[in-house]
Design an enzyme around this catalytic site. Structure first.
Site, PDB file in Angstrom:
ATOM      1  N   SER A   1      16.929   6.804   4.358  1.00  0.00           N
ATOM      2  CA  SER A   1      16.259   6.644   3.068  1.00  0.00           C
ATOM      3  C   SER A   1      15.222   7.749   2.938  1.00  0.00           C
ATOM      4  O   SER A   1      14.468   8.008   3.866  1.00  0.00           O
ATOM      5  CB  SER A   1      15.570   5.275   3.010  1.00  0.00           C
TER       6      SER A   1
ATOM      7  N   CYS B   1       6.269   2.855   4.645  1.00  0.00           N
ATOM      8  CA  CYS B   1       5.920   4.033   3.837  1.00  0.00           C
ATOM      9  C   CYS B   1       4.410   4.271   3.953  1.00  0.00           C
ATOM     10  O   CYS B   1       3.625   3.357   3.702  1.00  0.00           O
ATOM     11  CB  CYS B   1       6.305   3.798   2.378  1.00  0.00           C
TER      12      CYS B   1
ATOM     13  N   LYS C   1      12.284  -1.591   9.058  1.00  0.00           N
ATOM     14  CA  LYS C   1      11.894  -0.203   9.332  1.00  0.00           C
ATOM     15  C   LYS C   1      10.404  -0.167   9.653  1.00  0.00           C
ATOM     16  O   LYS C   1       9.574  -0.536   8.826  1.00  0.00           O
ATOM     17  CB  LYS C   1      12.215   0.700   8.137  1.00  0.00           C
TER      18      LYS C   1
ATOM     19  N   ILE D   1      11.456   5.923  13.618  1.00  0.00           N
ATOM     20  CA  ILE D   1      10.203   5.617  12.945  1.00  0.00           C
ATOM     21  C   ILE D   1      10.266   6.069  11.483  1.00  0.00           C
ATOM     22  O   ILE D   1      11.108   6.888  11.137  1.00  0.00           O
ATOM     23  CB  ILE D   1       9.002   6.314  13.632  1.00  0.00           C
TER      24      ILE D   1
ATOM     25  N   GLY E   1      13.159  13.404  13.163  1.00  0.00           N
ATOM     26  CA  GLY E   1      13.304  14.765  13.671  1.00  0.00           C
ATOM     27  C   GLY E   1      14.640  15.101  14.284  1.00  0.00           C
ATOM     28  O   GLY E   1      14.772  16.130  14.951  1.00  0.00           O
TER      29      GLY E   1
END
Length: 302
Positions: free
Chosen positions: A23, A128, A163, A189, A242
């Site tokens: 997402s 978020c 999440k 993460i 990453g």
């Protein structure tokens, strides 16, 4: 030559391979989800959907750095009704994980109920870092994570993935809260809270000032979070953060990730990253004498 098996089963869902579009900023519309799958993603997580439509923040919303991106989009989305209209007429031959966000457990549960027809699973955006009243502001407290997951589990029979935010002293507390509430998996993460400053304007670059940092620079932090969660929990962990090369992907699998999400690498390197990473994983498995992805999950935990 025997080809190693890349397909996985996650919470009862069959994925062609362990790579999932995260997402973020590359998954706003169905055409992007389909493109991701055509380019080698085993599944897709949608942009986070809320109850009401949101425009998001004014530009600039993204800053590119040498080792990643800082973004503060502001959770722009069409709202649940607009989302249902957007997917009408489409059918997908891959798992579609719908990301949802709310300000209360009841809002999360409402969205899960309304979107269960089109979702193969839900990912709960509890992390978020830049939207006031949402995401990380809720998801930093284990008791809130527990309440949201439980409410959603009561509202849908679809798999539920929590999440988690890395912006906390111990991410395993959040993971345990999600597991105890019945979550089918956790993903970790989300982005790290970050800022970038224009030295000539002498002010923050992003319109929201603070954003979320993603990309290669966060990988060691994400890997450690996945490692800690995989050692602590009995439910699957989906690794995010990453992942840019097949070597990164293999590290996450060895650290205990059952599946992987890729987002920023698509922005930095293009859709081809899915195919390249899958090919690298398959080659690694074959050369190291393994016949499936599942055989290497968690080998570095022992």
């Amino acid at each position: 030559m025997t080809v190693a098996k890349l397909s996985i089963n996650l919470s009862g869902l069959e994925f062609e391979n362990p790579l999932i579009l995260a997402s973020g900023i590359n998954d706003k519309v169905p055409e992007q989800w389909i493109r991701a799958h055509e380019e080698g993603a085993g599944g897709v997580v949608t942009k986070s959907i809320g109850i009401e439509p949101r425009k998001g923040y004014d530009n600039p919303t993204i800053v590119e750095l040498p080792y990643g991106l800082i973004n503060a989009m502001g959770l722009p989305n069409p709202g649940w009704k607009g989302f249902l209209e957007m997917v009408e007429g489409y059918s997908f031959d891959f798992p579609l994980i719908v990301s949802i966000f709310g300000g209360t457990p009841e809002e999360f549960a409402f969205l899960a109920e309304k979107l269960s027809e089109v979702a193969d699973a839900f990912e709960l955006n509890l992390s978020c870092p830049h939207a006031k009243g949402y995401g990380m502001e809720i998801g930093q407290k284990p008791e809130n994570v527990y309440a949201v997951v439980k409410a959603v589990k009561d509202a849908t029979d679809k798999p539920v993935i929590a999440k988690l935010t890395p912006n906390i002293d111990d991410i395993t507390k959040l993971g345990l809260a999600a597991e105890n509430a019945g979550a089918d998996a956790v993903s970790a993460i989300n982005t790290l809270k970050a800022i970038a400053i224009d030295i000539y304007a002498r002010k923050p670059i992003l319109s929201n000032k603070v954003g979320g940092y993603s990309g290669p620079g966060v990988k060691p932090v994400a890997l450690r979070a996945v490692y800690d969660l995989a050692r602590t929990l009995d439910i699957p962990v989906i690794g995010i953060g990453g992942i840019t090369t097949w070597q990164d992907a293999v590290e996450f699998l060895l650290a205990g990730a059952s599946a992987l999400q890729i987002g920023t690498a698509v922005s930095l390197r293009g859709w081809k990253v899915f195919r390249e990473i899958n090919e690298g994983i398959e080659r690694y498995l074959r050369e190291e004498g393994f016949s499936s992805v599942e055989e290497i999950v968690g080998l570095a935990l022992e």
